[in-house]
Design a protein around this motif. Structure first.
Motif, PDB file in Angstrom:
ATOM      1  N   THR B  15       0.828  -1.202   0.000  1.00 32.83           N
ATOM      2  CA  THR B  15       0.000   0.000   0.000  1.00 32.83           C
ATOM      3  C   THR B  15       0.871   1.264   0.000  1.00 32.83           C
ATOM      4  OG1 THR B  15      -1.649  -1.197   1.273  1.00 32.83           O
ATOM      5  CG2 THR B  15      -1.836   1.209   1.238  1.00 32.83           C
ATOM      6  N   ARG B  16       1.879   1.285   0.883  1.00 30.96           N
ATOM      7  CA  ARG B  16       2.767   2.453   0.956  1.00 30.96           C
ATOM      8  C   ARG B  16       3.450   2.701  -0.383  1.00 30.96           C
ATOM      9  NH1 ARG B  16       4.617   4.506   5.943  1.00 30.96           N
ATOM     10  NH2 ARG B  16       6.534   5.094   4.873  1.00 30.96           N
ATOM     11  N   ARG B  38      -6.312  13.896  -1.712  1.00 33.63           N
ATOM     12  CA  ARG B  38      -7.450  13.226  -2.353  1.00 33.63           C
ATOM     13  C   ARG B  38      -7.076  12.686  -3.735  1.00 33.63           C
ATOM     14  NH1 ARG B  38     -12.748  13.214  -1.210  1.00 33.63           N
ATOM     15  NH2 ARG B  38     -12.280  14.636   0.516  1.00 33.63           N
ATOM     16  N   ALA B  39      -6.381  13.533  -4.532  1.00 31.48           N
ATOM     17  CA  ALA B  39      -5.993  13.116  -5.889  1.00 31.48           C
ATOM     18  C   ALA B  39      -4.957  11.992  -5.837  1.00 31.48           C
ATOM     19  CB  ALA B  39      -5.439  14.307  -6.670  1.00 31.48           C
ATOM     20  N   ILE B  40      -4.051  12.079  -4.879  1.00 26.91           N
ATOM     21  CA  ILE B  40      -3.023  11.038  -4.748  1.00 26.91           C
ATOM     22  C   ILE B  40      -3.668   9.716  -4.332  1.00 26.91           C
ATOM     23  CG2 ILE B  40      -1.023  10.319  -3.360  1.00 26.91           C
ATOM     24  CD1 ILE B  40      -0.261  13.414  -3.378  1.00 26.91           C
ATOM     25  N   ALA B  41      -4.619   9.805  -3.382  1.00 26.68           N
ATOM     26  CA  ALA B  41      -5.326   8.600  -2.944  1.00 26.68           C
ATOM     27  C   ALA B  41      -6.080   7.967  -4.118  1.00 26.68           C
ATOM     28  CB  ALA B  41      -6.291   8.950  -1.808  1.00 26.68           C
ATOM     29  N   PRO B  48      -8.410   8.252   1.090  1.00 29.04           N
ATOM     30  CA  PRO B  48      -7.532   9.327   1.582  1.00 29.04           C
ATOM     31  C   PRO B  48      -7.105   9.134   3.035  1.00 29.04           C
ATOM     32  CG  PRO B  48      -9.331  10.266   0.307  1.00 29.04           C
ATOM     33  CD  PRO B  48      -9.620   8.780   0.432  1.00 29.04           C
ATOM     34  N   ALA B  49      -7.988   8.553   3.852  1.00 30.18           N
ATOM     35  CA  ALA B  49      -7.632   8.345   5.260  1.00 30.18           C
ATOM     36  C   ALA B  49      -6.423   7.425   5.400  1.00 30.18           C
ATOM     37  CB  ALA B  49      -8.823   7.764   6.027  1.00 30.18           C
ATOM     38  N   LEU B  50      -6.292   6.522   4.438  1.00 29.05           N
ATOM     39  CA  LEU B  50      -5.168   5.591   4.475  1.00 29.05           C
ATOM     40  C   LEU B  50      -3.846   6.316   4.158  1.00 29.05           C
ATOM     41  CD1 LEU B  50      -4.912   2.580   5.043  1.00 29.05           C
ATOM     42  CD2 LEU B  50      -5.029   2.174   2.570  1.00 29.05           C
ATOM     43  N   HIS B  54      -0.680   6.528   6.770  1.00 32.39           N
ATOM     44  CA  HIS B  54       0.688   6.079   6.466  1.00 32.39           C
ATOM     45  C   HIS B  54       1.701   7.219   6.451  1.00 32.39           C
ATOM     46  CE1 HIS B  54       0.411   1.788   5.734  1.00 32.39           C
ATOM     47  NE2 HIS B  54      -0.735   1.973   5.098  1.00 32.39           N
ATOM     48  N   PHE B  55       1.286   8.407   6.026  1.00 33.20           N
ATOM     49  CA  PHE B  55       2.278   9.468   5.771  1.00 33.20           C
ATOM     50  C   PHE B  55       2.026  10.777   6.498  1.00 33.20           C
ATOM     51  CE2 PHE B  55       2.583   6.581   2.164  1.00 33.20           C
ATOM     52  CZ  PHE B  55       3.944   6.377   2.107  1.00 33.20           C
TER      53      PHE B  55
END
Lengths: 195, 195
Positions: B15-16, B38-41, B48-50, B54-55
């Protein structure tokens, strides 16, 4: 259409341009150290004496061919001046030439970053002609390191102002940058402080 | 094969990695400012919460995605330490991360020099996250300029050591460079001297 001595006809500006173009090509191909006036003259189709006549030594031809903002002659002149204002005079000469005007230094830095041959050429010139000149004059064992540190500050300023275009350095007045950076150069180049 | 919350199955490392790859792509396409978590997710196919889990914030994701040697967190930690050793701690942290090891900072600098989009992305990050952070903390009108000058010395050192590979900076001991450069950073960042 060349005479027995290999000169091109026409005005000196044409000859100079031919020599400069040949010099860029030969320096790029062979690097600074291995490039010779003889090879550059041959590539330009002129007599080596004519290259010397127009440009002097190899170092000055390199400066002219790449329109460098700081030549060995500039360094000599700056080093010969009052020691108390050395840093100020060095950074002002550099900023005025390299940063205030659009110069091919940008193209040279860009190619040095992306092209190992251009990088080696620039590094050889800096090591042989700039560091060496300063080291000879100040006669200290760490003179080359001191000049290299001063160079690192100057190239960093150039990177911020012209390559990364970072505010507020991008838009700062040259004299404000001179005032900010001169003491750094004075400390690196100073005769009696620890670097 | 995603659940209702958009998570990928499998271990967190996968996932990371997916998030980091999506982040590099979105930052490169949209720049630092306009890229959103949001766009990266969405590009990574996760919630997005993930990404936050992680970061953390966008700034930390940018640092992780580009493996930057100096993060806002590093700057915070350096600024929070003893003021008398600020320059020393800053240059040592930078040199240890950026210069002593082969890091992707070289690739980032090379692409910033040759690619305006990469340059803008890097500049936006530095202006928004590094200069800003320092300016907030020291509360001086010229704080951004002071941090930018410190940055110019650090990037110049990197250029000399890793890009142009100029001796003697290329081969110098890290602690010798720390000793030489720390007083420069202290002067730029110092609270009571004129920059």
């Amino acid at each position: 259409v060349s005479t027995r001595r290999g000169r091109r006809p026409g005005d000196p500006a044409v000859t100079r341009r031919a020599i400069v173009e040949a010099a860029r090509k030969v320096f790029a191909e062979h690097g600074y150290e291995r490039a010779t006036i003889r090879a550059i003259a041959a590539a330009a189709g002129v007599d080596p004496a004519l290259v010397h006549h127009h440009f002097g030594a190899k170092q000055e031809l390199f400066v002219a061919a790449h329109d460098l903002p700081i030549s060995p002659a500039t360094i000599e002149a700056v080093l010969a001046g009052d020691e108390g204002t050395l840093g100020e005079r060095l950074v002002r000469a550099y900023l005025t030439a390299a940063i205030s005007e659009r110069t091919p230094l940008e193209a040279l830095v860009r190619s040095a970053v992306s092209n190992p041959t251009a990088r080696d050429m620039l590094r050889e010139f800096f090591e042989n002609e700039i560091l060496h000149r300063f080291a000879d004059r100040v006669a200290r064992p760490d003179a080359r390191m001191r000049m290299a540190l001063a160079g690192s500050q100057l190239i960093g300023l150039f990177m911020m102002r012209r390559i990364l275009e970072l505010d507020p350095i991008r838009t700062a007045d040259v004299e404000d940058l001179v005032a900010a950076v001169a003491p750094t150069l004075d400390r690196y180049l100073g005769a009696d402080e620890a670097a």
